[in-house]
Design an enzyme around this catalytic site. Sequence first.
Site, PDB file in Angstrom:
ATOM      1  N   ARG A 118       0.809  -1.175   0.096  1.00  0.00           N
ATOM      2  CA  ARG A 118      -0.090   0.007   0.009  1.00  0.00           C
ATOM      3  C   ARG A 118       0.803   1.211  -0.204  1.00  0.00           C
ATOM      4  O   ARG A 118       0.477   2.289  -0.604  1.00  0.00           O
ATOM      5  CB  ARG A 118      -1.156   0.123   1.209  1.00  0.00           C
ATOM      6  CG  ARG A 118      -1.804   1.212   1.376  1.00  0.00           C
ATOM      7  CD  ARG A 118      -2.910   0.985   2.072  1.00  0.00           C
ATOM      8  NE  ARG A 118      -2.744   0.471   3.365  1.00  0.00           N
ATOM      9  CZ  ARG A 118      -2.345   1.064   4.400  1.00  0.00           C
ATOM     10  NH1 ARG A 118      -2.055   2.222   4.575  1.00  0.00           N
ATOM     11  NH2 ARG A 118      -1.994   0.129   5.614  1.00  0.00           N
ATOM     12  N   ASP A 156      -5.358  19.939 -14.519  1.00  0.00           N
ATOM     13  CA  ASP A 156      -5.980  18.596 -14.735  1.00  0.00           C
ATOM     14  C   ASP A 156      -5.644  18.584 -16.255  1.00  0.00           C
ATOM     15  O   ASP A 156      -6.300  19.232 -17.284  1.00  0.00           O
ATOM     16  CB  ASP A 156      -7.454  18.643 -14.339  1.00  0.00           C
ATOM     17  CG  ASP A 156      -7.868  17.039 -14.923  1.00  0.00           C
ATOM     18  OD1 ASP A 156      -7.514  16.551 -15.673  1.00  0.00           O
ATOM     19  OD2 ASP A 156      -9.215  16.982 -14.092  1.00  0.00           O
ATOM     20  N   LYS A 186      -8.887   8.084 -18.941  1.00  0.00           N
ATOM     21  CA  LYS A 186      -9.565   8.509 -20.189  1.00  0.00           C
ATOM     22  C   LYS A 186      -8.255   7.884 -21.361  1.00  0.00           C
ATOM     23  O   LYS A 186      -8.078   6.841 -21.460  1.00  0.00           O
ATOM     24  CB  LYS A 186      -9.549  10.000 -20.313  1.00  0.00           C
ATOM     25  CG  LYS A 186     -10.586  10.143 -19.049  1.00  0.00           C
ATOM     26  CD  LYS A 186     -11.773   9.470 -19.442  1.00  0.00           C
ATOM     27  CE  LYS A 186     -13.063   9.560 -18.303  1.00  0.00           C
ATOM     28  NZ  LYS A 186     -12.656  10.068 -16.807  1.00  0.00           N
ATOM     29  N   TYR A 226     -14.769  19.320 -14.376  1.00  0.00           N
ATOM     30  CA  TYR A 226     -15.344  18.088 -14.253  1.00  0.00           C
ATOM     31  C   TYR A 226     -16.397  17.889 -13.109  1.00  0.00           C
ATOM     32  O   TYR A 226     -15.609  18.346 -11.914  1.00  0.00           O
ATOM     33  CB  TYR A 226     -14.176  17.122 -14.003  1.00  0.00           C
ATOM     34  CG  TYR A 226     -14.775  15.813 -13.867  1.00  0.00           C
ATOM     35  CD1 TYR A 226     -15.419  15.195 -14.800  1.00  0.00           C
ATOM     36  CD2 TYR A 226     -14.223  14.924 -12.864  1.00  0.00           C
ATOM     37  CE1 TYR A 226     -15.795  13.940 -14.633  1.00  0.00           C
ATOM     38  CE2 TYR A 226     -14.778  13.676 -12.612  1.00  0.00           C
ATOM     39  CZ  TYR A 226     -15.548  13.096 -13.631  1.00  0.00           C
ATOM     40  OH  TYR A 226     -16.385  11.932 -13.092  1.00  0.00           O
TER      41      TYR A 226
HETATM   42  C1  LIG Z   1     -11.142  16.181 -16.763  1.00  0.00           C
HETATM   43  C2  LIG Z   1     -11.246  14.925 -15.825  1.00  0.00           C
HETATM   44  N1  LIG Z   1     -10.922  14.996 -14.658  1.00  0.00           N
HETATM   45  C3  LIG Z   1     -10.883  13.972 -13.670  1.00  0.00           C
HETATM   46  C4  LIG Z   1     -11.736  12.771 -13.814  1.00  0.00           C
HETATM   47  C5  LIG Z   1     -12.080  12.031 -12.753  1.00  0.00           C
HETATM   48  O1  LIG Z   1     -11.364  10.839 -13.284  1.00  0.00           O
HETATM   49  P1  LIG Z   1     -11.905   9.292 -12.895  1.00  0.00           P
HETATM   50  O2  LIG Z   1     -13.229   9.077 -13.660  1.00  0.00           O
HETATM   51  O3  LIG Z   1     -10.620   8.356 -13.281  1.00  0.00           O
HETATM   52  O4  LIG Z   1     -12.154   9.071 -11.293  1.00  0.00           O
HETATM   53  C6  LIG Z   1     -12.632  13.140 -15.321  1.00  0.00           C
HETATM   54  C7  LIG Z   1     -13.648  11.842 -15.336  1.00  0.00           C
HETATM   55  O5  LIG Z   1     -13.982  11.830 -16.427  1.00  0.00           O
HETATM   56  C8  LIG Z   1     -12.272  14.055 -15.972  1.00  0.00           C
HETATM   57  O6  LIG Z   1     -12.905  14.134 -17.405  1.00  0.00           O
END
Ligand SMILES: Cc1ncc(COP(=O)(O)O)c(C=O)c1O
Length: 433
Positions: free
Chosen positions: A58, A185, A210, A114
Site C-alpha cells: 500500500r 488537470d 481516459k 469536471y
Molecule cells: C477532466 C477530468 N478529470 C478528472 C476525472 C475523474 O477521473 P476518474 O473518472 O478516473 O476518477 C474525469 C473523469 O471523467 C475528467 O474528465
Amino acid sequence: MSTTPEPHEASELSPATVVVSAGRPARVQGGHINPSVPMNSTYVSQGVVTSGELSYARGDNDAWHPFEEALATLECGGGEPGEALVFSSGMAAIAAVFALVPDGGTIVLPRHAYQAGMVLAGQIRDRHGVTLRHVDIADTDAVVAALDGADLLLAESPTNPMLEVADLPAVLGAARARGVRSVVDNTFATPLGQRPLEHGADIVLHSVTKYLAGHSDVVLGALVTRDAELSATLREHRTLHGAIAGPFEVWLALRGLRTLALRFERAQANAAELARRLADHPDVAEVRHPSLPGDPGHERATAQMNGFGAIIGVRPAERSGVGRRRAGGRRRGRRAAVAPRDVAGRCGVHAGAPPPLGHRSRDGAGGPAAPVGRHRGRRGPLAGPGPGPPRLTPWLWARPLRPRVRYRRNRRAHNQGGSVEGAQEGLGHRAVG
Ligand SMILES: Cc1ncc(COP(=O)(O)O)c(C=O)c1O
C-alpha cells in the site's frame, strides 16, 4: 525478474517514442521486454525497513513503477525530472490535491470543470470551511484577481465540458508569484498535447481512465510533480487513504499508453473534422472545439498546445427538437460534450461511434477523418438518407440528457449552493466522464 524500470532521466526523445519505450525493464539478454505483474501485499525484509525499501504494497509497489516512470518522463520531457504517483482513480488524485488545502483555506477553480471534482470541492467547502472562488478560467484577469490569499489553483484546460482554454503560462506564473500552489488537470490535453509543468504548474493531474489507458477497461488516476517535498506529501496521502491501484490495472494502463501517440493523433483529426461539420449543421447552435478558427480558445490553444484535443462541446439549436421530445418540450439548447467513442478511453456522452477510419465521407472526399454516415447498420448521430445536411436524430441527443428527476435534484442542490452536478451555472451542462 525485477520489474523495476531504468531510472528516468530528462528525455529529449519525442513523446511518440517515449510512449513506446519508457517504463521497460533494463535491457538484458534473455530478459523481459515488458514488465511483469508482481502480485504481492508484502515484500521480504531483513528486519528494520530502510527508506526507499519496498515493504508493504500500500505504501509502495513495484507494480506501479513502470507506468509512473513512463508518465513522469512524458510530463517532464527534456526538463528537470519529476515523479509520478498512480492513484486508484482520477477522483482519488483530485481528493489528494484538495487535501493539501488547510481547513479554512481558499481554492480557485474553474466555474466549469469536471463535475464530480466540483461536487467534492463543494463538500470540502461545507465540511472544512474552505472558500471556493469559481472563475472563468479563460479570463486571465479574473483568475489572477482571485489568486490573492488563495492556497490552491486548480486549473483545467481545455475544461470539461465547455472546452475553455486558460492562458496557462500567465495564470500559473501569477500563482507562483503569489505562492499559490497550482494544479493542472491535463486529462483532456494529455502530455502529448501540453506539458503544464513547463508552463509553471506545481502538479499535473490525470484521469488515466481516459486517453492514457485508452481502452475503457480501467479506472485510474495520477499526479506528477517535480517538487520532492510535495511528492512525499501526496504519497503519504495515498498510503494513508489507501487510494491505491491494483497491479494488473496499472499494467493495462501502461500497455494502453504504448499506443497513445497514434490514438491521440487520429482522435484529434476526427474531432476537428467532426467539429467543422457540426459547426455548419443547421440543427447546431454552437460548437466549441479549439481547432475551429472562430473558437474563443483557438489562438491560445495554437500558442500553447500541440493539437487541440478530441472533445467537442455542442449546443443543439432550439429548432432541432433535440431533447424536446424527451423532456416534454421544456429543455432546449442544452450543451453536451461529445467525443468519438473510446478515443478518451471512456465517453460519458456518446456521440455515436464514427465509422471505422478510412470510411468514405459523405462528400466522398475520404481523408483521415470521415465520421459522418451510417455505422454498423444503426442510425448514427449524423446519419441521414440522401444528400444534403444530415438531420440530427433524437437518438443521439436524448442520450446526453439526464433523467428529469436527477436533473431537477441537481438543479435544486445547485440553487441551494450544494452539488453542481449537471447544473453548473444553471445551464445544465453534461460533462464527459
Ligand atoms: C477532466 C477530468 N478529470 C478528472 C476525472 C475523474 O477521473 P476518474 O473518472 O478516473 O476518477 C474525469 C473523469 O471523467 C475528467 O474528465
